[in-house]
Design a protein around this motif. Structure first.
Motif, PDB file in Angstrom:
ATOM      1  N   GLY A   1      42.110  22.407 -19.200  1.00 45.68           N
ATOM      2  CA  GLY A   1      41.933  22.413 -17.748  1.00 45.68           C
ATOM      3  C   GLY A   1      43.247  22.506 -17.305  1.00 45.68           C
ATOM      4  N   GLU A   2      43.075  23.107 -15.637  1.00 45.48           N
ATOM      5  CA  GLU A   2      44.332  22.827 -14.828  1.00 45.48           C
ATOM      6  C   GLU A   2      43.919  21.898 -13.863  1.00 45.48           C
ATOM      7  OE1 GLU A   2      45.584  27.581 -15.459  1.00 45.48           O
ATOM      8  OE2 GLU A   2      44.123  27.227 -13.849  1.00 45.48           O
ATOM      9  N   TYR A   3      44.871  21.452 -13.182  1.00 44.79           N
ATOM     10  CA  TYR A   3      44.940  20.481 -12.306  1.00 44.79           C
ATOM     11  C   TYR A   3      46.088  20.349 -11.364  1.00 44.79           C
ATOM     12  CZ  TYR A   3      45.740  18.193 -16.575  1.00 44.79           C
ATOM     13  OH  TYR A   3      46.370  17.752 -17.847  1.00 44.79           O
ATOM     14  N   GLU A   4      45.932  20.150 -10.180  1.00 48.02           N
ATOM     15  CA  GLU A   4      47.180  19.780  -9.405  1.00 48.02           C
ATOM     16  C   GLU A   4      47.653  18.596  -8.941  1.00 48.02           C
ATOM     17  OE1 GLU A   4      46.179  22.690  -5.830  1.00 48.02           O
ATOM     18  OE2 GLU A   4      45.657  24.007  -7.534  1.00 48.02           O
ATOM     19  N   VAL A   5      48.646  18.236  -8.591  1.00 50.18           N
ATOM     20  CA  VAL A   5      49.051  17.230  -7.886  1.00 50.18           C
ATOM     21  C   VAL A   5      50.222  17.538  -6.418  1.00 50.18           C
ATOM     22  CG1 VAL A   5      50.941  15.283  -8.249  1.00 50.18           C
ATOM     23  CG2 VAL A   5      49.615  15.950  -9.801  1.00 50.18           C
ATOM     24  N   GLU A   6      50.051  17.005  -5.505  1.00 46.22           N
ATOM     25  CA  GLU A   6      50.719  17.240  -4.341  1.00 46.22           C
ATOM     26  C   GLU A   6      51.180  15.625  -3.735  1.00 46.22           C
ATOM     27  OE1 GLU A   6      51.029  19.624   0.050  1.00 46.22           O
ATOM     28  OE2 GLU A   6      49.675  20.082  -1.592  1.00 46.22           O
ATOM     29  N   ALA A   7      52.181  15.200  -3.934  1.00 44.93           N
ATOM     30  CA  ALA A   7      52.388  13.831  -3.519  1.00 44.93           C
ATOM     31  C   ALA A   7      54.293  13.758  -3.153  1.00 44.93           C
ATOM     32  CB  ALA A   7      52.244  12.870  -4.492  1.00 44.93           C
ATOM     33  N   LEU A   8      54.484  12.737  -2.154  1.00 43.37           N
ATOM     34  CA  LEU A   8      55.594  12.465  -1.914  1.00 43.37           C
ATOM     35  C   LEU A   8      56.495  11.893  -3.115  1.00 43.37           C
ATOM     36  CD1 LEU A   8      57.790  12.475   0.449  1.00 43.37           C
ATOM     37  CD2 LEU A   8      57.067  10.220   0.936  1.00 43.37           C
ATOM     38  N   VAL A   9      57.714  12.247  -3.426  1.00 40.54           N
ATOM     39  CA  VAL A   9      58.647  11.342  -4.047  1.00 40.54           C
ATOM     40  C   VAL A   9      59.379  10.676  -3.184  1.00 40.54           C
ATOM     41  CG1 VAL A   9      60.244  11.641  -5.843  1.00 40.54           C
ATOM     42  CG2 VAL A   9      58.678  13.168  -5.968  1.00 40.54           C
ATOM     43  N   PRO A  10      59.284   9.266  -3.080  1.00 43.48           N
ATOM     44  CA  PRO A  10      59.905   8.434  -2.054  1.00 43.48           C
ATOM     45  C   PRO A  10      61.595   8.783  -2.152  1.00 43.48           C
ATOM     46  CG  PRO A  10      57.908   7.211  -2.750  1.00 43.48           C
ATOM     47  CD  PRO A  10      58.190   8.529  -3.570  1.00 43.48           C
TER      48      PRO A  10
ATOM     49  N   ALA B   1      34.510  15.388 -21.093  1.00 45.79           N
ATOM     50  CA  ALA B   1      34.282  14.053 -20.268  1.00 45.79           C
ATOM     51  C   ALA B   1      35.733  12.984 -20.630  1.00 45.79           C
ATOM     52  CB  ALA B   1      33.166  13.405 -20.985  1.00 45.79           C
ATOM     53  N   LEU B   2      36.433  13.138 -21.757  1.00 47.58           N
ATOM     54  CA  LEU B   2      37.678  12.255 -21.892  1.00 47.58           C
ATOM     55  C   LEU B   2      38.559  12.914 -20.763  1.00 47.58           C
ATOM     56  CD1 LEU B   2      37.459  11.934 -25.648  1.00 47.58           C
ATOM     57  CD2 LEU B   2      37.555   9.841 -24.071  1.00 47.58           C
ATOM     58  N   LEU B   3      38.914  13.987 -20.635  1.00 46.51           N
ATOM     59  CA  LEU B   3      39.926  14.601 -19.588  1.00 46.51           C
ATOM     60  C   LEU B   3      39.368  14.173 -18.246  1.00 46.51           C
ATOM     61  CD1 LEU B   3      42.164  16.386 -19.356  1.00 46.51           C
ATOM     62  CD2 LEU B   3      40.923  18.482 -19.284  1.00 46.51           C
ATOM     63  N   ASN B   4      38.217  14.554 -17.981  1.00 49.16           N
ATOM     64  CA  ASN B   4      37.974  13.999 -16.421  1.00 49.16           C
ATOM     65  C   ASN B   4      38.079  12.743 -16.234  1.00 49.16           C
ATOM     66  OD1 ASN B   4      37.172  16.635 -15.275  1.00 49.16           O
ATOM     67  ND2 ASN B   4      35.395  16.562 -16.624  1.00 49.16           N
ATOM     68  N   GLN B   5      37.754  11.752 -17.147  1.00 49.14           N
ATOM     69  CA  GLN B   5      37.915  10.402 -17.085  1.00 49.14           C
ATOM     70  C   GLN B   5      39.504  10.073 -16.958  1.00 49.14           C
ATOM     71  OE1 GLN B   5      35.906   7.911 -20.157  1.00 49.14           O
ATOM     72  NE2 GLN B   5      34.560   9.556 -20.405  1.00 49.14           N
ATOM     73  N   TYR B   6      40.339  10.690 -17.864  1.00 52.95           N
ATOM     74  CA  TYR B   6      41.690  10.584 -17.736  1.00 52.95           C
ATOM     75  C   TYR B   6      42.298  11.043 -16.379  1.00 52.95           C
ATOM     76  CZ  TYR B   6      46.686  11.459 -18.414  1.00 52.95           C
ATOM     77  OH  TYR B   6      48.068  11.606 -18.036  1.00 52.95           O
ATOM     78  N   LEU B   7      41.662  11.982 -15.803  1.00 49.08           N
ATOM     79  CA  LEU B   7      42.268  12.583 -14.636  1.00 49.08           C
ATOM     80  C   LEU B   7      41.898  11.561 -13.380  1.00 49.08           C
ATOM     81  CD1 LEU B   7      41.741  16.374 -15.101  1.00 49.08           C
ATOM     82  CD2 LEU B   7      43.789  15.047 -15.207  1.00 49.08           C
ATOM     83  N   GLN B   8      40.701  11.257 -13.464  1.00 50.12           N
ATOM     84  CA  GLN B   8      40.191  10.279 -12.415  1.00 50.12           C
ATOM     85  C   GLN B   8      40.687   8.946 -12.492  1.00 50.12           C
ATOM     86  OE1 GLN B   8      36.211  10.405 -12.818  1.00 50.12           O
ATOM     87  NE2 GLN B   8      35.931  12.647 -12.445  1.00 50.12           N
ATOM     88  N   SER B   9      41.291   8.569 -13.672  1.00 55.01           N
ATOM     89  CA  SER B   9      41.735   7.158 -13.605  1.00 55.01           C
ATOM     90  C   SER B   9      43.353   6.887 -13.758  1.00 55.01           C
ATOM     91  CB  SER B   9      41.104   6.465 -15.006  1.00 55.01           C
ATOM     92  OG  SER B   9      41.627   7.144 -16.067  1.00 55.01           O
ATOM     93  N   ILE B  10      44.141   8.282 -13.432  1.00 53.05           N
ATOM     94  CA  ILE B  10      45.400   8.130 -13.562  1.00 53.05           C
ATOM     95  C   ILE B  10      46.161   7.128 -12.477  1.00 53.05           C
ATOM     96  CG2 ILE B  10      45.972   9.948 -11.753  1.00 53.05           C
ATOM     97  CD1 ILE B  10      47.434   9.556 -15.261  1.00 53.05           C
TER      98      ILE B  10
ATOM     99  N   VAL C   1      56.258   8.158  -8.160  1.00 54.59           N
ATOM    100  CA  VAL C   1      55.473   8.853  -7.172  1.00 54.59           C
ATOM    101  C   VAL C   1      53.960   8.106  -7.019  1.00 54.59           C
ATOM    102  CG1 VAL C   1      54.317  11.328  -6.686  1.00 54.59           C
ATOM    103  CG2 VAL C   1      56.278  11.133  -8.382  1.00 54.59           C
ATOM    104  N   PRO C   2      54.043   6.919  -6.071  1.00 52.20           N
ATOM    105  CA  PRO C   2      53.172   6.186  -5.724  1.00 52.20           C
ATOM    106  C   PRO C   2      51.936   6.859  -5.393  1.00 52.20           C
ATOM    107  CG  PRO C   2      55.259   5.409  -4.635  1.00 52.20           C
ATOM    108  CD  PRO C   2      55.425   6.892  -5.309  1.00 52.20           C
ATOM    109  N   ASP C   3      51.930   8.042  -4.893  1.00 51.70           N
ATOM    110  CA  ASP C   3      50.554   8.679  -4.346  1.00 51.70           C
ATOM    111  C   ASP C   3      50.425   9.703  -5.483  1.00 51.70           C
ATOM    112  OD1 ASP C   3      50.442   7.138  -2.054  1.00 51.70           O
ATOM    113  OD2 ASP C   3      51.811   8.495  -0.812  1.00 51.70           O
ATOM    114  N   PHE C   4      50.718   9.707  -6.577  1.00 51.04           N
ATOM    115  CA  PHE C   4      50.513  10.626  -7.430  1.00 51.04           C
ATOM    116  C   PHE C   4      48.949  10.682  -7.969  1.00 51.04           C
ATOM    117  CE2 PHE C   4      49.880  12.158 -11.929  1.00 51.04           C
ATOM    118  CZ  PHE C   4      50.661  13.423 -12.024  1.00 51.04           C
ATOM    119  N   ALA C   5      48.164  11.639  -7.716  1.00 48.84           N
ATOM    120  CA  ALA C   5      46.688  11.648  -8.085  1.00 48.84           C
ATOM    121  C   ALA C   5      46.585  13.419  -8.376  1.00 48.84           C
ATOM    122  CB  ALA C   5      45.928  11.054  -7.238  1.00 48.84           C
ATOM    123  N   PHE C   6      45.535  13.387  -9.431  1.00 49.03           N
ATOM    124  CA  PHE C   6      45.042  14.840  -9.829  1.00 49.03           C
ATOM    125  C   PHE C   6      43.984  15.356  -8.770  1.00 49.03           C
ATOM    126  CE2 PHE C   6      46.917  13.371 -13.865  1.00 49.03           C
ATOM    127  CZ  PHE C   6      47.869  14.217 -13.936  1.00 49.03           C
ATOM    128  N   ARG C   7      43.919  16.574  -8.517  1.00 45.56           N
ATOM    129  CA  ARG C   7      43.011  17.143  -7.666  1.00 45.56           C
ATOM    130  C   ARG C   7      42.767  18.469  -8.344  1.00 45.56           C
ATOM    131  NH1 ARG C   7      45.669  18.849  -2.026  1.00 45.56           N
ATOM    132  NH2 ARG C   7      47.261  19.873  -2.953  1.00 45.56           N
TER     133      ARG C   7
END
Length: 131
Positions: A82-91, A6-15, A62-68
């Motif tokens: 867990g494993e989780y991904e990021v795909e975001a532009l580095v301005p 639950a903590l891991l999911n909360q962290y990932l969702q609130s990054i 990385v302003p658009d950084f978000a886990f998915r």
């Protein structure tokens, strides 16, 4: 009391909210990225205030950084993996940061005691380095 998963999911969702993500950590909690040393001197942070600054610094780069695409592989009351991904532009480089993270979280008294994340440092270096 929140479980490790639950903590891991909360962290990932609130990054994207550094204060909310950091508030999940214990006073002596650690966010550690031990393999990041090739990209700079900071490989993590300890305590909610330092973790909040660390996450805010990441979002500045990385302003658009978000886990998915989160996949929980180990779900125990006090540990999660867990494993989780990021795909975001580095301005600053114009490159896309495409990354797979693997995170092991240790929970204690409903807070994150340790979150150790590993990642592909070559992919990170390519995204954050100018040509």
């Amino acid at each position: 009391m929140d479980t490790a998963v639950a903590l891991l999911n909360q962290y990932l969702q609130s990054i994207r909210d550094p204060h909310a993500a950091a508030a999940l950590f214990a006073e002596d909690g650690i966010l550690e990225l031990p393999y990041l040393s090739s990209l700079g001197p900071t490989t993590g942070a300890q305590g909610p205030e330092a973790i909040e600054r660390f996450i805010a610094g990441l979002l500045n780069k990385v302003p658009d950084f978000a886990f998915r695409n989160v996949r929980i592989l180990i779900d125990l009351p006090e540990q999660a993996f867990g494993e989780y991904e990021v795909e975001a532009l580095v301005p600053s480089t114009g490159k896309v940061y495409k990354q797979m993270y693997a995170g092991r979280l240790v929970a204690e008294n409903g807070k994150i005691k340790l979150l150790r994340e590993s990642l592909d440092t070559v992919a990170a270096q390519k995204a954050f380095s100018p040509d």
